[in-house]
Structures are given as C-alpha cells and as structure tokens.
Design a protein around this motif. Structure first.
Motif, PDB file in Angstrom:
ATOM      1  N   ALA A  94      10.815  -0.334   7.810  1.00 20.51           N
ATOM      2  CA  ALA A  94      11.390  -1.450   7.050  1.00 20.51           C
ATOM      3  C   ALA A  94      11.963  -2.532   7.951  1.00 20.51           C
ATOM      4  CB  ALA A  94      12.479  -0.936   6.118  1.00 20.51           C
ATOM      5  N   GLU A  95      11.824  -2.353   9.248  1.00 23.19           N
ATOM      6  CA  GLU A  95      12.421  -3.314  10.173  1.00 23.19           C
ATOM      7  C   GLU A  95      11.640  -4.623  10.161  1.00 23.19           C
ATOM      8  OE1 GLU A  95      13.043  -3.854  14.996  1.00 23.19           O
ATOM      9  OE2 GLU A  95      12.550  -1.908  14.146  1.00 23.19           O
ATOM     10  N   PRO A  96      12.257  -5.732   9.889  1.00 24.30           N
ATOM     11  CA  PRO A  96      11.554  -7.007   9.890  1.00 24.30           C
ATOM     12  C   PRO A  96      10.897  -7.259  11.250  1.00 24.30           C
ATOM     13  CG  PRO A  96      13.737  -7.259   8.939  1.00 24.30           C
ATOM     14  CD  PRO A  96      13.678  -5.892   9.540  1.00 24.30           C
ATOM     15  N   GLY A  97       9.656  -7.742  11.223  1.00 21.23           N
ATOM     16  CA  GLY A  97       8.972  -8.060  12.470  1.00 21.23           C
ATOM     17  C   GLY A  97       8.321  -6.881  13.125  1.00 21.23           C
ATOM     18  N   ALA A  98       8.349  -5.684  12.508  1.00 23.50           N
ATOM     19  CA  ALA A  98       7.710  -4.521  13.125  1.00 23.50           C
ATOM     20  C   ALA A  98       6.214  -4.703  13.224  1.00 23.50           C
ATOM     21  CB  ALA A  98       8.030  -3.256  12.324  1.00 23.50           C
ATOM     22  N   ALA A  99       5.641  -5.440  12.288  1.00 21.53           N
ATOM     23  CA  ALA A  99       4.206  -5.708  12.354  1.00 21.53           C
ATOM     24  C   ALA A  99       3.963  -6.989  13.130  1.00 21.53           C
ATOM     25  CB  ALA A  99       3.630  -5.849  10.943  1.00 21.53           C
ATOM     26  N   THR A 100       2.805  -7.056  13.806  1.00 20.49           N
ATOM     27  CA  THR A 100       2.499  -8.234  14.602  1.00 20.49           C
ATOM     28  C   THR A 100       1.480  -9.131  13.923  1.00 20.49           C
ATOM     29  OG1 THR A 100       0.750  -7.035  15.767  1.00 20.49           O
ATOM     30  CG2 THR A 100       2.943  -7.014  16.741  1.00 20.49           C
ATOM     31  N   GLY A 101       0.964  -8.705  12.767  1.00 22.83           N
ATOM     32  CA  GLY A 101      -0.022  -9.506  12.048  1.00 22.83           C
ATOM     33  C   GLY A 101       0.662 -10.543  11.175  1.00 22.83           C
ATOM     34  N   PRO A 102      -0.107 -11.190  10.279  1.00 21.73           N
ATOM     35  CA  PRO A 102       0.456 -12.248   9.435  1.00 21.73           C
ATOM     36  C   PRO A 102       1.544 -11.750   8.492  1.00 21.73           C
ATOM     37  CG  PRO A 102      -1.958 -12.293   9.435  1.00 21.73           C
ATOM     38  CD  PRO A 102      -1.532 -11.020  10.108  1.00 21.73           C
ATOM     39  N   ASP A 103       1.541 -10.447   8.148  1.00 27.31           N
ATOM     40  CA  ASP A 103       2.524  -9.923   7.193  1.00 27.31           C
ATOM     41  C   ASP A 103       3.880  -9.745   7.860  1.00 27.31           C
ATOM     42  OD1 ASP A 103       2.999  -6.694   5.638  1.00 27.31           O
ATOM     43  OD2 ASP A 103       3.879  -8.636   5.169  1.00 27.31           O
ATOM     44  N   THR A 104       4.878 -10.460   7.376  1.00 29.89           N
ATOM     45  CA  THR A 104       6.211 -10.340   7.980  1.00 29.89           C
ATOM     46  C   THR A 104       7.263  -9.909   6.966  1.00 29.89           C
ATOM     47  OG1 THR A 104       6.582 -12.691   7.605  1.00 29.89           O
ATOM     48  CG2 THR A 104       5.734 -12.061   9.765  1.00 29.89           C
ATOM     49  N   ALA A 105       6.812  -9.507   5.759  1.00 27.74           N
ATOM     50  CA  ALA A 105       7.771  -9.002   4.775  1.00 27.74           C
ATOM     51  C   ALA A 105       8.248  -7.622   5.190  1.00 27.74           C
ATOM     52  CB  ALA A 105       7.114  -8.960   3.400  1.00 27.74           C
ATOM     53  N   GLU A 106       9.236  -7.087   4.466  1.00 29.50           N
ATOM     54  CA  GLU A 106       9.844  -5.825   4.871  1.00 29.50           C
ATOM     55  C   GLU A 106       9.313  -4.652   4.056  1.00 29.50           C
ATOM     56  OE1 GLU A 106      14.070  -5.963   4.898  1.00 29.50           O
ATOM     57  OE2 GLU A 106      14.174  -7.903   5.859  1.00 29.50           O
ATOM     58  N   GLY A 107       9.372  -3.455   4.663  1.00 28.54           N
ATOM     59  CA  GLY A 107       9.208  -2.204   3.952  1.00 28.54           C
ATOM     60  C   GLY A 107       7.785  -1.804   3.611  1.00 28.54           C
ATOM     61  N   PRO A 108       7.658  -0.552   3.065  1.00 27.87           N
ATOM     62  CA  PRO A 108       6.341  -0.024   2.724  1.00 27.87           C
ATOM     63  C   PRO A 108       5.615  -0.806   1.635  1.00 27.87           C
ATOM     64  CG  PRO A 108       7.950   1.750   2.900  1.00 27.87           C
ATOM     65  CD  PRO A 108       8.713   0.464   2.921  1.00 27.87           C
ATOM     66  N   ALA A 109       6.317  -1.664   0.886  1.00 22.31           N
ATOM     67  CA  ALA A 109       5.657  -2.481  -0.139  1.00 22.31           C
ATOM     68  C   ALA A 109       5.295  -3.867   0.387  1.00 22.31           C
ATOM     69  CB  ALA A 109       6.563  -2.622  -1.363  1.00 22.31           C
ATOM     70  N   ALA A 110       5.437  -4.062   1.712  1.00 17.43           N
ATOM     71  CA  ALA A 110       5.229  -5.391   2.288  1.00 17.43           C
ATOM     72  C   ALA A 110       3.834  -5.929   2.018  1.00 17.43           C
ATOM     73  CB  ALA A 110       5.491  -5.346   3.792  1.00 17.43           C
ATOM     74  N   VAL A 111       2.834  -5.084   2.173  1.00 11.27           N
ATOM     75  CA  VAL A 111       1.452  -5.538   2.017  1.00 11.27           C
ATOM     76  C   VAL A 111       1.188  -5.970   0.581  1.00 11.27           C
ATOM     77  CG1 VAL A 111      -0.957  -4.790   2.093  1.00 11.27           C
ATOM     78  CG2 VAL A 111       0.600  -4.175   3.940  1.00 11.27           C
ATOM     79  N   HIS A 112       1.799  -5.294  -0.387  1.00 11.42           N
ATOM     80  CA  HIS A 112       1.548  -5.608  -1.793  1.00 11.42           C
ATOM     81  C   HIS A 112       1.868  -7.061  -2.108  1.00 11.42           C
ATOM     82  CE1 HIS A 112       1.579  -5.413  -6.175  1.00 11.42           C
ATOM     83  NE2 HIS A 112       0.912  -4.285  -6.072  1.00 11.42           N
ATOM     84  N   GLY A 113       2.853  -7.606  -1.436  1.00 11.27           N
ATOM     85  CA  GLY A 113       3.210  -9.000  -1.681  1.00 11.27           C
ATOM     86  C   GLY A 113       2.094  -9.968  -1.376  1.00 11.27           C
ATOM     87  N   ARG A 114       1.147  -9.547  -0.524  1.00 13.16           N
ATOM     88  CA  ARG A 114       0.014 -10.416  -0.183  1.00 13.16           C
ATOM     89  C   ARG A 114      -0.987 -10.510  -1.326  1.00 13.16           C
ATOM     90  NH1 ARG A 114      -1.341 -10.857   5.382  1.00 13.16           N
ATOM     91  NH2 ARG A 114      -3.129 -12.031   4.584  1.00 13.16           N
ATOM     92  N   ILE A 115      -0.936  -9.583  -2.273  1.00 14.96           N
ATOM     93  CA  ILE A 115      -1.910  -9.573  -3.365  1.00 14.96           C
ATOM     94  C   ILE A 115      -1.668 -10.729  -4.325  1.00 14.96           C
ATOM     95  CG2 ILE A 115      -2.797  -8.237  -5.328  1.00 14.96           C
ATOM     96  CD1 ILE A 115      -2.138  -5.706  -3.754  1.00 14.96           C
ATOM     97  N   GLY A 116      -0.376 -11.085  -4.517  1.00 15.64           N
ATOM     98  CA  GLY A 116      -0.065 -12.216  -5.379  1.00 15.64           C
ATOM     99  C   GLY A 116       0.102 -11.863  -6.843  1.00 15.64           C
ATOM    100  N   ASP A 117      -0.078 -10.594  -7.192  1.00 17.82           N
ATOM    101  CA  ASP A 117       0.085 -10.144  -8.574  1.00 17.82           C
ATOM    102  C   ASP A 117       0.861  -8.836  -8.543  1.00 17.82           C
ATOM    103  OD1 ASP A 117      -0.066  -9.190 -11.138  1.00 17.82           O
ATOM    104  OD2 ASP A 117      -2.251  -9.255 -11.299  1.00 17.82           O
ATOM    105  N   PRO A 118       2.102  -8.829  -9.013  1.00 15.61           N
ATOM    106  CA  PRO A 118       2.916  -7.610  -8.924  1.00 15.61           C
ATOM    107  C   PRO A 118       2.385  -6.457  -9.766  1.00 15.61           C
ATOM    108  CG  PRO A 118       4.020  -9.295 -10.245  1.00 15.61           C
ATOM    109  CD  PRO A 118       2.846  -9.954  -9.606  1.00 15.61           C
ATOM    110  N   GLN A 119       1.485  -6.750 -10.723  1.00 16.93           N
ATOM    111  CA  GLN A 119       0.941  -5.699 -11.576  1.00 16.93           C
ATOM    112  C   GLN A 119      -0.375  -5.137 -11.043  1.00 16.93           C
ATOM    113  OE1 GLN A 119       2.885  -4.598 -14.053  1.00 16.93           O
ATOM    114  NE2 GLN A 119       4.290  -6.148 -13.247  1.00 16.93           N
ATOM    115  N   ALA A 120      -0.889  -5.673  -9.962  1.00 14.21           N
ATOM    116  CA  ALA A 120      -2.187  -5.248  -9.438  1.00 14.21           C
ATOM    117  C   ALA A 120      -2.028  -4.137  -8.407  1.00 14.21           C
ATOM    118  CB  ALA A 120      -2.917  -6.431  -8.815  1.00 14.21           C
ATOM    119  N   ALA A 121      -3.107  -3.414  -8.178  1.00 13.87           N
ATOM    120  CA  ALA A 121      -3.192  -2.445  -7.078  1.00 13.87           C
ATOM    121  C   ALA A 121      -3.998  -3.073  -5.955  1.00 13.87           C
ATOM    122  CB  ALA A 121      -3.846  -1.154  -7.559  1.00 13.87           C
ATOM    123  N   GLY A 122      -3.825  -2.520  -4.763  1.00 13.19           N
ATOM    124  CA  GLY A 122      -4.538  -3.049  -3.606  1.00 13.19           C
ATOM    125  C   GLY A 122      -5.412  -2.000  -2.946  1.00 13.19           C
TER     126      GLY A 122
END
Length: 479
Positions: free
Chosen positions: A124-152
């Motif tokens: 959950a540490e901010p900046g732990a990833a070096t790619g474009p995703d800079t959100a926090e936590g295990p749900a960080a990638v989901h934010g890239r989907i753009g739809d909170p009701q969708a699966a990825g």
C-alpha cells in the motif's frame, strides 16, 4: 450482465460444461463451485476491486476462480507458470492482495499483503510501483478501469524481446461481448479443446466463447500432440483452436493416423503466420475440415475473421467490433475489446487516435483480404536487402526432405545481418547431405541475399508455451 451469466449457467444445468482431465462437470456443478470459491475468497479477506493472481492451468477450480473473481468485480491475473521474477513484476506493477493457487489438492489462497509486510515491503506504500499506476493499495489497478462496477483482467505478453508487458483489460467488456451471442441448443452445442493457454488472450477467448453459449470445454492435462489427439478421439471434438507450428507437430508425428480425428469440423489457427506450403499440407491431411485463420493480439482481443478458403492464407477481419487499417504495410487495429493500457510501459504502441500498431506486416488484396507476411521486428536486413523469415520458410517447406524449419537473423560484421536456418530433416540424412540439399534446393528459387549462410540441423524446432516458433537466439555462432 453478471445476472445474465449466472442465469445462463443455471439454465444450462445438467449440460456438460467441462471435462476436467476426464471428469465430466455440469454447469450446475460449475456454478456451485463458483459460489463455493466466492465464499472462500471472502473468508480470506479478498475484497471487491482487489487484484488477485490466479496461478494454475485449466481445471475446474481455475475456471471457477476466474468466474468467481469476475462476479466479485476483482482484477484477475491468470498465470500458468509463476516464477519469482514474474511474481516480483506483478507485485511491483499490479500490487495484488492475494494469490490463489489451483492445484490437484484444491484451492490455496495466500495473503500477499501479509507476505509483503513480513519481507518489509508495503503493497500500500505510495510509489511502490514504477509504472504509470501511482494509486495506493491492492485495488490500485482497478482505478485504471474507469468503472467501479467492472472487473479487470491482466495479461502478460510473452516477453520474447525483453520484460513482459503487463496488459490491463476490462473483463466485463470481454464477457459481455460473448453474452451477446445466443445460447446454443443442447443438440447443437460445440465441444472445444482448450489447447491455447489459460493465461493467453486466445485461451481466455476460447473459454468464454465456449461456456457462455452452453458448449463443452475439454481441458487437457498436457499439450503434447499425443494427448491432444487422444482427447479429440475420446470426446469427438468438433473444434480445435491451435497454431501452425502445433499442426505441423501433429502431422510430423503421424498422430492423425494413430488416432481417429474424423469428428473435427473446424480447425482455427493463429498466434503466428501460416506459410502457404504448410497450409497445403494441413489441407491435404484434413480434407474434410474447414480451416479458419484467426487474428488477435493481447492488446485488442480476438477479431472475428473469414478465410478466403481453407486453402488460402488470405483472410478478412469481419467482426463489427474491430476496425482495421494498413499504414506503411503494418496492420493497425482499433477494437471494442481494446486494452486499457500497459501497467509497466508507456502506450507507445498506440497512435494519437488510439489505433494499436500490431507490428504485423501484411499484404492487402484489392478485395479487402489480408495476408500476414510476418512481424516487423523479425525482418532480416542483409546489407540493405530485407527478408521476412516466413517467406524463406515457405519455400523450404516445399522440399520433400524438410520436415520443418525456422529462419532467423544473425549479426554480421560486414552485412549487418546474415540469414540462418535450423532444419529438421525428413528421413536419414547426414548433416553434410542436408546442408547441400538446402543450398541446391534454394538455388534459383530465391535471390542470392536470401541464401542462408548457416544451416543448422536440429532434432526439433523449438516452440514457446504459446505454440509459436522461437526465432530469437542468444548467440549467432551456429555450426
């Protein structure tokens, strides 16, 4: 559409959904397993929108886990072969909360956040990833989907030319596209062999295309030609999705004579270009089977295609959900099922107007049919003269003494590159005899710069786990 998926599985009821390594599994049993795994995931603290790695090949549990995570609005990362390096890449760029292993003993769920804490790394540490995703936590990638009701869905590229690309899809879009097709009647349902990998876009496409319309997916233990042909005979398989290299392995080994493959009605081939000569061999071997060239990428999904004929390598992209264009000889696609981006690379494969550069060089006929010539990155440049490996391979496959071959480039201090070929001979030939034959056979058939400077005799042509010929070589010494 989640409700529609569950309703269909309920309606299919006693139909056979899977043959899990020989054991028949009905849709009712599959749905029960999906619900059981959802409960287990919840008990282990897996939350909606969390990223979860699923380690395992096709099985009842892996398929049920995929659907359970889809229903739970999670981001699913299927991985068949999970190395330490792969897991590190996923932790760095996807920040998964849990790892689900599907084994012969059942489902094991591991909390990666606890493991990370034990090793001093905070997911959950901010900046732990070096790619474009800079959100926090295990749900960080989901934010890239753009739809909170969708699966990825996260797929990894093969990584043949470097670190694999981490590719993010909206799984709902992939599922919903298949749900638009009407379910098949029980008597018309297809049984399809899952030859393509569980963590490959072609494998996911085959699985969804089969189960969401009421078909039967036959899951192999291994992908050897012997086992695959035995399963075709045992289950009277109608549709075989595979690759040109794999089809050649089946024919070279004579498995089409050892087993009864008369049930086959359709062979779809993709993942790599098909040479004209190899297609002729396949057509002669399976004269009553329709041959269909498929096309897709991990980034854009699998397109609906129409082959000019079973004996032609020309095809059309005919689906309404995919647009295509050819720019400077390269095929570009824009699709409804297009990826949302790379999690560890810039999206430089996309044009400004969001067309995906496939890297495939094509020949375009006047009637709109396309023929794949090869990959742009595989071009061999000999002193300014250029050759695509498929061109030379197709000529060589016309020799009665060549069972299979692979052409690739090798660094050359004078010409930049030279042409090399690995040849698997047909029949008992010495190395000297085969090398002499290759040189004589190609003379007059190809231009001088296309003549191989190195001809290596091999026992097997190496193939990746995605059933493509391996062309990259760590060194170019040869023999």
């Amino acid at each position: 559409m989640r409700e529609e998926l569950v309703r269909r599985f309920e309606d299919f009821g006693t139909r056979t959904a899977l043959y899990d390594h020989g054991t028949a599994v009905t849709y009712a049993q599959l749905l029960k397993r999906i619900r059981d795994i959802r409960e287990r995931l919840a008990l282990h603290g897996v939350r909606p929108r969390e990223t979860v790695v699923v380690h395992g090949d096709y099985s009842l549990d892996s398929v049920a886990t995929l659907f359970a995570l889809h229903l739970g609005r999670n981001v699913v990362v299927p991985v068949v072969t999970l190395t330490g390096t792969t897991l590190d890449t996923l932790v760095e760029h996807c920040r998964p909360g849990h790892l689900v292993r599907t084994t012969a003993n059942g489902v094991e769920i591991q909390d990666l956040a606890e493991q990370a804490a034990a090793t001093g790394r905070d997911l959950a540490e901010p900046g732990a990833a070096t790619g474009p995703d800079t959100a926090e936590g295990p749900a960080a990638v989901h934010g890239r989907i753009g739809d909170p009701q969708a699966a990825g869905l996260v797929l990894l590229s093969s990584g043949s030319t470097g670190a694999p690309k981490v590719i993010l899809h909206n799984l709902d879009v992939l599922v919903d596209q298949k749900l638009e097709k009407r379910p098949r009647r029980r008597e018309n349902a297809l049984n399809i062999l899952m030859v393509l990998m569980f963590d490959h876009i072609g494998g996911i496409n085959s699985l969804l295309s089969t189960l969401l319309v009421g078909g039967t997916a036959v899951l192999p233990r291994q992908r050897t030609p012997d086992e695959i042909c035995a399963l075709i005979e045992r289950h009277r398989i109608l549709v075989l999705p595979t690759s040109p290299t794999y089809l050649n392995l089946m024919m070279v080994g004579g498995y089409h004579r050892t087993y009864d493959l008369s049930s086959l009605r359709l062979i779809t081939y993709g993942t790599e270009p098909m040479s004209d000569e190899l297609l002729r061999r396949v057509h002669r071997t399976f004269p009553g089977v329709r041959l269909l060239q498929t096309f897709g990428t991990s980034e854009t999904g699998i397109a609906t295609t129409t082959s000019e004929s079973s004996s032609s390598t020309y095809f059309k992209i005919s689906g309404a959900g995919v647009e295509h264009r050819v720019v400077d000889g390269e095929l570009q696609l824009r699709s409804r099922t297009q990826f949302l981006g790379y999690l560890n690379y810039d999206d430089d494969s996309l044009t400004e107007d969001r067309w995906f550069r496939t890297g495939d060089l094509v020949e375009e006929a006047a009637d709109g049919y396309l023929r794949i010539k090869g990959r742009a990155k595989e071009i061999i440049n000999v002193g300014g003269e250029k050759l695509l490996p498929l061109e030379l391979e197709s000529v060589l496959m016309g020799s009665p003494l060549v069972e299979d071959c692979v052409v690739y480039g090798s660094p050359n201090a004078i010409t930049g590159q030279s042409v090399c070929v690995d040849v698997k001979p047909r029949g008992p030939l010495t190395r000297a005899e085969l090398r002499r034959h290759v040189t004589e056979f190609l003379s007059g058939r190809v231009e001088p710069f296309k003549m191989p400077t190195k001809i290596n005799v091999v026992d097997t042509i190496e193939m990746s786990d995605r059933m493509k010929k391996l062309r990259s070589r760590p060194s170019a010494d040869g023999e």
